[in-house]
Write a protein that holds these residues in place. Structure first.
Motif, PDB file in Angstrom:
ATOM      1  N   GLU A 236       0.862  -1.192  -0.125  1.00  0.00           N
ATOM      2  CA  GLU A 236      -0.068  -0.120  -0.100  1.00  0.00           C
ATOM      3  C   GLU A 236       0.996   1.242  -0.018  1.00  0.00           C
ATOM      4  O   GLU A 236       0.433   2.343  -0.719  1.00  0.00           O
ATOM      5  N   GLN A 237       1.976   1.119   0.670  1.00  0.00           N
ATOM      6  CA  GLN A 237       2.955   2.390   0.816  1.00  0.00           C
ATOM      7  C   GLN A 237       3.643   2.628  -0.471  1.00  0.00           C
ATOM      8  O   GLN A 237       3.765   3.505  -0.901  1.00  0.00           O
ATOM      9  N   GLY A 238       4.115   1.487  -1.175  1.00  0.00           N
ATOM     10  CA  GLY A 238       4.836   1.483  -2.358  1.00  0.00           C
ATOM     11  C   GLY A 238       4.297   1.511  -3.550  1.00  0.00           C
ATOM     12  O   GLY A 238       4.638   1.550  -4.542  1.00  0.00           O
ATOM     13  N   GLY A 239       2.733   1.117  -3.618  1.00  0.00           N
ATOM     14  CA  GLY A 239       1.862   0.982  -4.653  1.00  0.00           C
ATOM     15  C   GLY A 239       1.902  -0.538  -5.154  1.00  0.00           C
ATOM     16  O   GLY A 239       3.055  -1.074  -5.290  1.00  0.00           O
ATOM     17  N   TRP A 240       0.660  -0.984  -5.082  1.00  0.00           N
ATOM     18  CA  TRP A 240       0.564  -2.456  -5.489  1.00  0.00           C
ATOM     19  C   TRP A 240       1.194  -2.983  -6.738  1.00  0.00           C
ATOM     20  O   TRP A 240       1.987  -3.754  -6.976  1.00  0.00           O
ATOM     21  N   VAL A 241       0.901  -2.137  -7.719  1.00  0.00           N
ATOM     22  CA  VAL A 241       1.653  -2.275  -9.132  1.00  0.00           C
ATOM     23  C   VAL A 241       3.177  -2.133  -9.112  1.00  0.00           C
ATOM     24  O   VAL A 241       3.935  -3.187  -9.846  1.00  0.00           O
ATOM     25  N   ARG A 242       3.461  -1.226  -8.525  1.00  0.00           N
ATOM     26  CA  ARG A 242       4.953  -0.707  -8.656  1.00  0.00           C
ATOM     27  C   ARG A 242       5.793  -1.827  -7.972  1.00  0.00           C
ATOM     28  O   ARG A 242       6.516  -2.394  -8.287  1.00  0.00           O
ATOM     29  N   ARG A 243       5.141  -2.105  -6.907  1.00  0.00           N
ATOM     30  CA  ARG A 243       6.076  -3.179  -5.905  1.00  0.00           C
ATOM     31  C   ARG A 243       5.986  -4.555  -6.464  1.00  0.00           C
ATOM     32  O   ARG A 243       6.908  -5.219  -6.676  1.00  0.00           O
ATOM     33  N   GLY A 244       4.663  -5.020  -6.909  1.00  0.00           N
ATOM     34  CA  GLY A 244       4.681  -6.165  -7.637  1.00  0.00           C
ATOM     35  C   GLY A 244       5.494  -6.234  -8.869  1.00  0.00           C
ATOM     36  O   GLY A 244       6.024  -7.327  -8.993  1.00  0.00           O
ATOM     37  N   ALA A 245       5.623  -5.072  -9.594  1.00  0.00           N
ATOM     38  CA  ALA A 245       6.589  -5.390 -10.762  1.00  0.00           C
ATOM     39  C   ALA A 245       8.072  -5.292 -10.321  1.00  0.00           C
ATOM     40  O   ALA A 245       8.755  -5.874 -11.012  1.00  0.00           O
ATOM     41  N   ARG A 246       8.449  -4.742  -9.416  1.00  0.00           N
ATOM     42  CA  ARG A 246       9.654  -4.854  -8.844  1.00  0.00           C
ATOM     43  C   ARG A 246      10.248  -6.035  -8.504  1.00  0.00           C
ATOM     44  O   ARG A 246      11.113  -6.436  -8.810  1.00  0.00           O
ATOM     45  N   ASN A 247       9.054  -6.703  -7.752  1.00  0.00           N
ATOM     46  CA  ASN A 247       9.474  -8.082  -7.196  1.00  0.00           C
ATOM     47  C   ASN A 247       9.549  -9.167  -8.629  1.00  0.00           C
ATOM     48  O   ASN A 247      10.267 -10.096  -8.482  1.00  0.00           O
ATOM     49  N   LEU A 248       8.672  -8.700  -9.543  1.00  0.00           N
ATOM     50  CA  LEU A 248       8.771  -9.853 -10.696  1.00  0.00           C
ATOM     51  C   LEU A 248       9.984  -9.650 -11.477  1.00  0.00           C
ATOM     52  O   LEU A 248      10.762 -10.591 -11.757  1.00  0.00           O
ATOM     53  N   TRP A 249      10.565  -8.168 -11.327  1.00  0.00           N
ATOM     54  CA  TRP A 249      11.934  -7.963 -12.067  1.00  0.00           C
ATOM     55  C   TRP A 249      13.029  -8.501 -11.467  1.00  0.00           C
ATOM     56  O   TRP A 249      13.821  -9.127 -12.039  1.00  0.00           O
ATOM     57  N   THR A 250      12.996  -8.298 -10.206  1.00  0.00           N
ATOM     58  CA  THR A 250      13.954  -8.983  -9.398  1.00  0.00           C
ATOM     59  C   THR A 250      13.977 -10.530  -9.486  1.00  0.00           C
ATOM     60  O   THR A 250      15.066 -11.029  -9.584  1.00  0.00           O
ATOM     61  N   LEU A 251      12.920 -11.014  -9.520  1.00  0.00           N
ATOM     62  CA  LEU A 251      12.970 -12.570  -9.758  1.00  0.00           C
ATOM     63  C   LEU A 251      13.345 -12.943 -11.143  1.00  0.00           C
ATOM     64  O   LEU A 251      14.193 -13.931 -11.101  1.00  0.00           O
TER      65      LEU A 251
END
Length: 226
Positions: free
Chosen positions: A192-207
């Protein structure tokens, strides 16, 4: 399964989250399936360790880093079965039955995931996490991990690495993991603080970068800067 389960929880200033997890473990205490709860601390400066002591947990200390903390916790665990849980994860009321029904020493297990959030994107993100787990056998640590001591040792356990330790172990266990029917919940505030889409995209990119061979130390540096 009388008192054979060791719970391992890595923590770092988890005072806000730990009580909820410990409360959700109480059915396992009442039914006699938990042998010990090990809190593996990475240098907390808040009330985390006092909470753990008051609850009767065993405490292990060492440098911060979830992979190393998980490994140190597992090293001192005495149960025939290990269950690794993040501090902000909470177990459902029926978790004991799901765990006892599984108990296949040759197969590890993890839970379905949901976020403690009413946001539509919370359901979307959890749905993707559960789909990723099923299709690619890559559950993350916030889904918990139930594994026999024998299988954990056979695959080498958690690596002492700053990021992607859960993915690394899941890859070692490929073909030997199943999803339990029960659903754990995890805190959605970071999203919620980082943004659901932004944080999800960052996690996917890191993976994706990790699976492509990127060094975990460099991934961790980039992850914590963003």
């Amino acid at each position: 399964m009388p008192a054979h389960l060791s719970i391992v929880i890595p923590v770092l200033n988890a005072g806000d989250a730990l009580p909820g997890l410990l409360d959700s473990l109480l059915p396992g205490v009442a039914q006699g399936v938990i042998r010990e709860v090990i809190v593996s601390d990475g240098g907390s400066s808040d009330a985390t360790l006092q909470m753990a002591r008051d609850a009767g947990c065993e405490i292990v200390k060492g440098p911060a880093g979830r992979g190393g903390q998980l490994r140190r916790g597992a090293d001192v665990a005495r149960g025939d079965w290990l269950m690794f849980l993040h501090a902000d994860t909470q177990l459902p009321p029926g978790w004991v039955g799901a765990v006892c029904t599984h108990l296949d020493p040759e197969t590890a297990a993890y839970f379905r995931l949901a976020f403690r959030s009413d946001a539509v994107m919370a359901r979307v993100t959890a749905g993707w996490a559960n789909l990723r787990s099923r299709l690619f056998a890559l559950p993350y640590g916030d889904q918990g991990l139930l594994i026999s001591r024998a299988l954990y040792d056979a695959v080498g356990g958690y690596a002492d690495m700053p990021l992607m330790e859960d993915v690394a172990l899941a890859r070692q266990l490929r073909g030997r993991m199943v999803m339990l029917a029960e659903t754990v919940t995890t805190d959605g505030r970071r999203y919620e603080q980082g943004g659901w889409v932004r944080r999800g995209a960052r996690n996917l990119w890191t993976l994706a970068r990790y699976l492509a061979g990127a060094e975990p130390t460099k991934l961790a540096q980039a992850y914590h800067k963003s």
